[in-house]
Motif scaffolding. Structure first.
Motif, PDB file in Angstrom:
ATOM      1  N   ALA A 182      10.872   2.468  -2.554  1.00  0.00           N
ATOM      2  CA  ALA A 182      10.876   3.895  -2.203  1.00  0.00           C
ATOM      3  C   ALA A 182       9.583   4.594  -2.585  1.00  0.00           C
ATOM      4  N   ASP A 183       8.926   4.138  -3.673  1.00  0.00           N
ATOM      5  CA  ASP A 183       7.668   4.767  -4.086  1.00  0.00           C
ATOM      6  C   ASP A 183       6.625   4.737  -2.978  1.00  0.00           C
ATOM      7  N   ALA A 184       6.714   3.750  -2.097  1.00  0.00           N
ATOM      8  CA  ALA A 184       5.689   3.591  -1.065  1.00  0.00           C
ATOM      9  C   ALA A 184       5.634   4.782  -0.126  1.00  0.00           C
ATOM     10  N   ILE A 185       6.771   5.472   0.047  1.00  0.00           N
ATOM     11  CA  ILE A 185       6.792   6.561   1.036  1.00  0.00           C
ATOM     12  C   ILE A 185       7.342   7.883   0.493  1.00  0.00           C
ATOM     13  N   ARG A 186       7.841   7.909  -0.742  1.00  0.00           N
ATOM     14  CA  ARG A 186       8.509   9.133  -1.200  1.00  0.00           C
ATOM     15  C   ARG A 186       7.554  10.310  -1.375  1.00  0.00           C
ATOM     16  N   ALA A 187       6.263  10.048  -1.562  1.00  0.00           N
ATOM     17  CA  ALA A 187       5.304  11.139  -1.708  1.00  0.00           C
ATOM     18  C   ALA A 187       4.529  11.409  -0.425  1.00  0.00           C
TER      19      ALA A 187
ATOM     20  N   GLY B 114       3.428  -7.899 -12.311  1.00  0.00           N
ATOM     21  CA  GLY B 114       4.785  -7.515 -12.673  1.00  0.00           C
ATOM     22  C   GLY B 114       4.866  -6.421 -13.707  1.00  0.00           C
ATOM     23  N   ARG B 115       3.756  -5.766 -13.994  1.00  0.00           N
ATOM     24  CA  ARG B 115       3.726  -4.770 -15.060  1.00  0.00           C
ATOM     25  C   ARG B 115       3.513  -3.350 -14.548  1.00  0.00           C
ATOM     26  N   THR B 116       3.580  -3.180 -13.253  1.00  0.00           N
ATOM     27  CA  THR B 116       3.502  -1.831 -12.689  1.00  0.00           C
ATOM     28  C   THR B 116       4.681  -1.635 -11.740  1.00  0.00           C
ATOM     29  N   SER B 117       5.082  -0.399 -11.573  1.00  0.00           N
ATOM     30  CA  SER B 117       6.020  -0.066 -10.506  1.00  0.00           C
ATOM     31  C   SER B 117       5.278  -0.128  -9.177  1.00  0.00           C
ATOM     32  N   VAL B 118       6.008   0.003  -8.085  1.00  0.00           N
ATOM     33  CA  VAL B 118       5.353   0.084  -6.779  1.00  0.00           C
ATOM     34  C   VAL B 118       4.406   1.278  -6.754  1.00  0.00           C
ATOM     35  N   GLY B 119       4.854   2.412  -7.276  1.00  0.00           N
ATOM     36  CA  GLY B 119       3.989   3.586  -7.329  1.00  0.00           C
ATOM     37  C   GLY B 119       2.766   3.333  -8.185  1.00  0.00           C
ATOM     38  N   GLY B 120       2.955   2.636  -9.305  1.00  0.00           N
ATOM     39  CA  GLY B 120       1.824   2.312 -10.166  1.00  0.00           C
ATOM     40  C   GLY B 120       0.825   1.405  -9.485  1.00  0.00           C
ATOM     41  N   LEU B 121       1.318   0.433  -8.726  1.00  0.00           N
ATOM     42  CA  LEU B 121       0.423  -0.445  -7.973  1.00  0.00           C
ATOM     43  C   LEU B 121      -0.361   0.362  -6.952  1.00  0.00           C
ATOM     44  N   MET B 122       0.306   1.295  -6.283  1.00  0.00           N
ATOM     45  CA  MET B 122      -0.384   2.150  -5.321  1.00  0.00           C
ATOM     46  C   MET B 122      -1.489   2.955  -6.002  1.00  0.00           C
ATOM     47  N   ALA B 123      -1.162   3.552  -7.125  1.00  0.00           N
ATOM     48  CA  ALA B 123      -2.140   4.380  -7.829  1.00  0.00           C
ATOM     49  C   ALA B 123      -3.309   3.547  -8.328  1.00  0.00           C
ATOM     50  N   LEU B 124      -3.039   2.314  -8.740  1.00  0.00           N
ATOM     51  CA  LEU B 124      -4.103   1.432  -9.203  1.00  0.00           C
ATOM     52  C   LEU B 124      -5.014   1.045  -8.054  1.00  0.00           C
ATOM     53  N   ILE B 125      -4.426   0.681  -6.923  1.00  0.00           N
ATOM     54  CA  ILE B 125      -5.231   0.297  -5.761  1.00  0.00           C
ATOM     55  C   ILE B 125      -6.025   1.487  -5.237  1.00  0.00           C
ATOM     56  N   GLU B 126      -5.446   2.672  -5.307  1.00  0.00           N
ATOM     57  CA  GLU B 126      -6.136   3.874  -4.858  1.00  0.00           C
ATOM     58  C   GLU B 126      -7.451   4.077  -5.617  1.00  0.00           C
ATOM     59  N   ARG B 127      -7.510   3.637  -6.876  1.00  0.00           N
ATOM     60  CA  ARG B 127      -8.697   3.811  -7.724  1.00  0.00           C
ATOM     61  C   ARG B 127      -9.655   2.631  -7.657  1.00  0.00           C
TER      62      ARG B 127
ATOM     63  N   LEU C  55      -1.729   6.418   2.966  1.00  0.00           N
ATOM     64  CA  LEU C  55      -0.634   6.436   2.005  1.00  0.00           C
ATOM     65  C   LEU C  55      -0.889   7.504   0.947  1.00  0.00           C
ATOM     66  N   THR C  56       0.170   7.872   0.252  1.00  0.00           N
ATOM     67  CA  THR C  56       0.069   8.839  -0.839  1.00  0.00           C
ATOM     68  C   THR C  56       0.829   8.286  -2.031  1.00  0.00           C
ATOM     69  N   ALA C  57       0.121   8.083  -3.131  1.00  0.00           N
ATOM     70  CA  ALA C  57       0.781   7.609  -4.348  1.00  0.00           C
ATOM     71  C   ALA C  57       1.526   8.764  -5.000  1.00  0.00           C
ATOM     72  N   PRO C  58       2.703   8.516  -5.573  1.00  0.00           N
ATOM     73  CA  PRO C  58       3.429   9.576  -6.276  1.00  0.00           C
ATOM     74  C   PRO C  58       2.611  10.123  -7.441  1.00  0.00           C
ATOM     75  N   ASN C  59       2.683  11.416  -7.659  1.00  0.00           N
ATOM     76  CA  ASN C  59       1.889  12.040  -8.722  1.00  0.00           C
ATOM     77  C   ASN C  59       2.221  11.489 -10.096  1.00  0.00           C
TER      78      ASN C  59
END
Length: 329
Positions: free
Chosen positions: A49-54, A234-247, A156-160
């Motif tokens: 759900a993190d992939a699209i909730r934001a 395995g140490r990030t949520s889906v949202g965390g992975l998105m935020a990491l890749i965004e940077r 895409l938009t990573a959750p805040n």
């Protein structure tokens, strides 16, 4: 805003897999562009759900819990009917998504004519099925019965909250290189020893972070053993992975969710492909970022492990390093 926009309630059904969820966002972007006042909801497996909730075009992520009880699943289907959708798009095209679509009782239910496992039976608007087009374009064709022009917007938009958590992670500093060495299919994996060697060569210049799913650590052993590699497998949520890749300053990946996330964030990529057809499932409109060595007579079958591994092994560390340094500037 057209007055009728406010009466439209649209459900996109794309529960999985994570990479496919990420590259389905043009559906929501297209509907929002055509009907700015519509309510757009997205049925998605809860872990994704993190992939699209934001996403700015999505009003609600309707999370489905696959491991729920039969009673919980029945209640979920009743809830879908109670939401009174005016249109449903089945972008998954499998039996489960067909059941979801049918359960809504929406007056317009769209699917491909060749949707598998009988999912096409749930639709009352059927679109010409798969053909030699990229999967993103095939999904966008589902907008036809609604009279909506496709918008090829994969952003895409990573959750805040995930962004805030990653900002506090020291691993995210220094514009890291993200290596995504895993894949569900063994035939899609570049040899992990070569990822390890790539990491050794890049580490003197910038941080290197390894990412993957919670069940994929066993695929990553030699890479994680390289001194200096930051382990986020395995140490990030889906949202965390998105935020990491965004940077990230660069993402080097097999055909995986991380790769399609990187496309959605417009990051520099080196995409490693062997037994799959990039014109159908590669990074959308970024074929120039793919390294693949197909020869006449090759069979692009990722489900045959020996075949896939042979094709992936044609990719050398030297060429991946050169491509990486080129993108890093």
């Amino acid at each position: 805003m057209a007055a009728t926009d406010r009466t439209r309630r649209v459900l996109i059904i794309r529960p999985s897999a994570l990479g496919d969820v990420c590259r389905s966002v043009p559906l929501a972007a297209s509907i929002r562009a055509a009907w700015p006042g519509a309510r757009i909801e997205w049925l998605v497996n809860a872990p994704s759900a993190d992939a699209i909730r934001a996403h700015p075009a999505v009003d609600e992520a309707v999370a489905f819990h696959r491991r729920g009880t039969p009673a919980a699943h029945a209640a979920f289907l009743r809830e879908l009917r109670g939401r009174r959708y005016s249109a449903v798009i089945d972008a998954q095209g499998l039996a489960r998504s067909g059941v979801f679509s049918l359960a809504t009782c929406a007056p317009i239910r769209i699917a491909r004519r060749d949707a598998r496992e009988g999912a096409w039976l749930a639709a009352n608007r059927r679109v010409r099925g798969s053909d030699p087009r990229h999967t993103v374009d095939v999904m966008l064709s589902l907008l036809g019965p609604l009279g909506i022009e496709p918008v090829h917007d994969l952003r895409l938009t990573a959750p805040n909250d995930a962004r805030a958590a990653i900002a506090e992670d020291p691993a995210a500093g220094g514009v890291p290189v993200v290596l995504a060495p895993t894949s569900l299919w063994p035939g899609k994996r570049w040899p992990i020893e070569r990822f390890a060697e790539l990491a050794r060569r890049l580490l003197p210049d910038r941080p290197v972070i390894a990412v993957g799913g919670p069940d994929e650590a066993d695929q990553c052993g030699p890479l994680l053993a390289v001194p200096g590699v930051i382990d986020r497998v395995g140490r990030t949520s889906v949202g965390g992975l998105m935020a990491l890749i965004e940077r990230a300053g660069l993402v080097v990946a097999n055909d995986s969710a991380a790769l399609h996330m990187a496309v959605g964030f417009g990051r520099p990529i080196v995409a490693l492909f062997g037994p799959t057809r990039i014109e159908l499932v590669g990074p959308y409109r970024r074929d120039e970022d793919v390294i693949q060595h197909l020869r006449p007579g090759d069979t692009p079958d990722h489900k045959t492990e020996a075949n896939g591994r042979a094709l992936m092994e044609r990719i050398t560390v030297d060429e991946v390093e050169a491509a990486a340094r080129d993108r890093l500037g």
